[in-house]
Design a protein around this motif. Structure first.
Motif, mmCIF file in Angstrom:
data_model
loop_
_atom_site.group_PDB
_atom_site.id
_atom_site.type_symbol
_atom_site.label_atom_id
_atom_site.label_comp_id
_atom_site.label_asym_id
_atom_site.label_seq_id
_atom_site.Cartn_x
_atom_site.Cartn_y
_atom_site.Cartn_z
ATOM 1 N N TRP A 98 48.301 49.721 39.615
ATOM 2 C CA TRP A 98 48.046 48.913 40.810
ATOM 3 C C TRP A 98 46.714 48.187 40.707
ATOM 4 O O TRP A 98 46.570 47.060 41.205
ATOM 5 C CB TRP A 98 48.101 49.796 42.051
ATOM 6 C CG TRP A 98 49.370 50.569 42.124
ATOM 7 C CD1 TRP A 98 49.530 51.916 41.991
ATOM 8 C CD2 TRP A 98 50.689 50.031 42.299
ATOM 9 N NE1 TRP A 98 50.869 52.255 42.072
ATOM 10 C CE2 TRP A 98 51.588 51.124 42.268
ATOM 11 C CE3 TRP A 98 51.187 48.739 42.486
ATOM 12 C CZ2 TRP A 98 52.964 50.948 42.411
ATOM 13 C CZ3 TRP A 98 52.546 48.574 42.630
ATOM 14 C CH2 TRP A 98 53.423 49.661 42.596
ATOM 15 N N ALA A 99 45.727 48.816 40.086
ATOM 16 C CA ALA A 99 44.454 48.136 39.858
ATOM 17 C C ALA A 99 44.628 46.999 38.862
ATOM 18 O O ALA A 99 44.016 45.926 39.003
ATOM 19 C CB ALA A 99 43.410 49.129 39.368
ATOM 20 N N LEU A 100 45.463 47.192 37.844
ATOM 21 C CA LEU A 100 45.753 46.116 36.892
ATOM 22 C C LEU A 100 46.400 44.931 37.595
ATOM 23 O O LEU A 100 46.060 43.776 37.332
ATOM 24 C CB LEU A 100 46.664 46.643 35.779
ATOM 25 C CG LEU A 100 46.024 47.546 34.730
ATOM 26 C CD1 LEU A 100 47.106 48.247 33.910
ATOM 27 C CD2 LEU A 100 45.106 46.750 33.810
ATOM 28 N N GLU A 101 47.348 45.218 38.494
ATOM 29 C CA GLU A 101 48.007 44.136 39.233
ATOM 30 C C GLU A 101 47.012 43.378 40.095
ATOM 31 O O GLU A 101 47.042 42.135 40.166
ATOM 32 C CB GLU A 101 49.142 44.712 40.092
ATOM 33 C CG GLU A 101 49.957 43.674 40.841
ATOM 34 C CD GLU A 101 49.325 43.206 42.135
ATOM 35 O OE1 GLU A 101 49.556 42.047 42.536
ATOM 36 O OE2 GLU A 101 48.579 44.007 42.748
ATOM 37 N N ALA A 102 46.122 44.099 40.767
ATOM 38 C CA ALA A 102 45.127 43.434 41.610
ATOM 39 C C ALA A 102 44.214 42.529 40.781
ATOM 40 O O ALA A 102 43.803 41.461 41.232
ATOM 41 C CB ALA A 102 44.303 44.476 42.368
ATOM 42 N N ASP A 103 43.898 42.948 39.562
ATOM 43 C CA ASP A 103 43.066 42.109 38.678
ATOM 44 C C ASP A 103 43.739 40.769 38.387
ATOM 45 O O ASP A 103 43.071 39.743 38.252
ATOM 46 C CB ASP A 103 42.805 42.829 37.354
ATOM 47 C CG ASP A 103 41.860 44.008 37.499
ATOM 48 O OD1 ASP A 103 41.310 44.207 38.590
ATOM 49 O OD2 ASP A 103 41.693 44.742 36.504
ATOM 50 N N THR A 104 45.066 40.767 38.278
ATOM 51 C CA THR A 104 45.757 39.515 37.966
ATOM 52 C C THR A 104 45.688 38.532 39.127
ATOM 53 O O THR A 104 45.853 37.327 38.927
ATOM 54 C CB THR A 104 47.236 39.763 37.596
ATOM 55 O OG1 THR A 104 47.953 40.267 38.726
ATOM 56 C CG2 THR A 104 47.350 40.729 36.432
#
Length: 489
Positions: free
Chosen positions: A337-343
């Motif tokens: 979920w943190a990876l998705e937010a970075d995008t």
């Protein structure tokens, strides 16, 4: 940004606890309910899960556009969906587990309609909920805390289901009454949790464009290569994970002959969740989100191999394979979920527009697609093995089919995300540079005043800066020229 207070983190985690009162109940028990309670064949149930979950995936895209177009001065973009969509969602969960005896065709029609309606309602709540994390903070460590809180909320529910509900799924029990009672209780609990989230988890990240047009949404998606790679890896990861989740109960009950271990597995899962949640923020800062994702996926692969090759007589070795797979899944589900937010920030960096809704929707679309394929493949494996409904003694072929779904499918599918993420360029260091450049661009806009400017590719920047194509950054990612040098220095 200031650190998130504990109440907002707990409040955000409560939202996924509420989500999983509907979602995890369906993923854990719906296949069993359809085959052993409603009397739908395994093959027909597999096709149903495939079709409806693919519909769910497209519903996510619809929900993402709804979110990007919406904005309330009082409640922001996301919380109104959570507040007003929660009760219909939870009531539909009751309907899904209440298939009437209408003959085979009538039952299938009812199952298709109610499960599709549940999926649409879930999209209209979950897409705003998932998008909310990126609007609460931009700090990687704080986002890891939100991911941990989310997993704690979700796994608390799934563990409770495993501890208290799974042991009830045995021959001769009145399962219809059990599922009806449980889902009605969840309506009350879930509503309270959703409103707690809406009151405590608030948006804090600046947005230049409150309402995003379709053109802006598509432009962001078109230029967001990290998002596409994350979506691809998540599709295969969820395919393997849902295959395992869908037949986990079958594996313990019919292969190992130890349904009593389901509560034990759930307790282990809950304990591991709290342990990982406590250390994940530090782990992310030490090795990075990308490496956490890759190493954890490899753990899931190892667990799948153990499950597939372990003879049914070796109970504890097979059970250890489940635990190893579980550790990998939990760690990935915290970090992803943190990876998705970075995008989201990557898309804003490229175009000047924040599009949390459509970004999360595309991500969720691929995850739902993976869930659809994984659940269907698991059901087809049962059908090909000749699984007999009702939970009685199974043939060796049926046992092998369950082991394929629980072990071989996850191992094969999850190795693909490892290969994809090994090429992933949006590292934590690169994301930090992107945040600095976005902030510098906003600072320049604040001094110069908002000006609409055309980009080099013919699109329009809405944050007051001219975004022109440029050479790659030191991290190997293409950036707009104004974003790379926002102050003109």
């Amino acid at each position: 940004m200031k650190k998130l207070n504990k109440l907002s983190i707990i409040g955000y985690g409560a939202g996924d606890a509420a989500n999983n009162l509907a979602f995890t109940t369906a993923t854990m028990f719906l296949l069993v309910y359809y085959t052993d309670v409603a009397g739908i064949s395994a093959a027909a149930a597999g096709t149903l899960l495939l079709v409806v979950r693919l519909f769910d995936a497209f519903a996510d895209v619809f929900a993402g556009r709804m979110v990007d177009r919406a904005y309330s001065k009082r409640f922001g973009k996301f919380r109104p969906f959570i507040m007003f969509g929660s009760i219909p969602l939870l009531l539909l969960s009751v309907a899904v587990f209440s298939v009437p005896q209408l003959g085979e065709s009538g039952m299938l029609l009812y199952a298709y309609v109610t499960y599709a309606a549940l999926g649409l309602a879930y999209s209209l709540v979950n897409i705003p909920y998932g998008s909310l994390a990126g609007a609460m903070t931009q700090d990687p460590g704080e986002r890891a805390k939100l991911g941990s809180a989310r997993l704690v909320g979700a796994l608390t529910v799934s563990s409770a289901l495993g501890i208290f509900v799974a042991p009830l799924i045995k021959p001769g029990a009145d399962l219809q009454q059990t599922f009806t009672t449980i889902t009605l209780i969840f309506v009350v609990i879930g509503t309270a949790l959703y409103f707690f989230t809406a009151l405590t988890a608030k948006e804090r990240v600046h947005r230049a464009v409150p309402k995003v047009t379709m053109k802006q949404s598509l432009e962001t998606l078109k230029t967001n290569k990290p998002l596409m790679m994350l979506c691809l890896s998540s599709f295969f990861f969820l395919t393997g994970y849902l295959a395992l989740t869908s037949v986990q109960l079958y594996y313990l009950r019919d292969v190992l002959g130890r349904l009593d271990l389901y509560p034990v597995l759930s307790i282990i899962q809950l304990a591991l969740t709290f342990v990982l949640a406590a250390f994940m923020s530090r782990l992310v800062r030490t090795v990075g989100k990308k490496n956490v994702y890759i190493y954890s996926s490899l753990g899931t692969v190892i667990g799948g191999v153990i499950i597939f090759f372990t003879p049914a007589s070796q109970v504890w070795i097979g059970f250890s394979g489940l635990v190893i797979s579980l550790i990998g899944v939990l760690a990935v589900n915290i970090g992803v979920w943190a990876l998705e937010a970075d995008t989201v920030e990557y898309g804003e960096w490229k175009t000047g527009v924040r599009t949390e809704g459509i970004t999360y929707a595309l991500f969720s679309f691929t995850r739902k697609s993976g869930q659809a394929v994984g659940g269907a493949l698991a059901a087809y494996a049962l059908a090909l093995g000749g699984y007999k409904s009702g939970g009685g003694a199974q043939t060796p072929d049926a046992i092998f089919g369950i082991q394929v779904a629980a072990g071989a499918l996850p191992a094969v599918m999850v190795i693909i995300p490892v290969l994809v993420m090994s090429k992933y360029k949006l590292t934590d260091a690169t994301h930090a540079e992107i945040l600095k450049e976005i902030q510098a661009r906003r600072t320049k806009t604040a001094y110069a005043g908002p000006v609409e400017a055309n980009t080099a590719d013919g699109t329009t920047s809405t944050d007051g800066t001219t975004l022109a194509a440029s050479a790659s950054t030191s991290a190997g990612l293409s950036a707009p020229a104004e974003a790379r040098n926002p102050a003109g220095q």
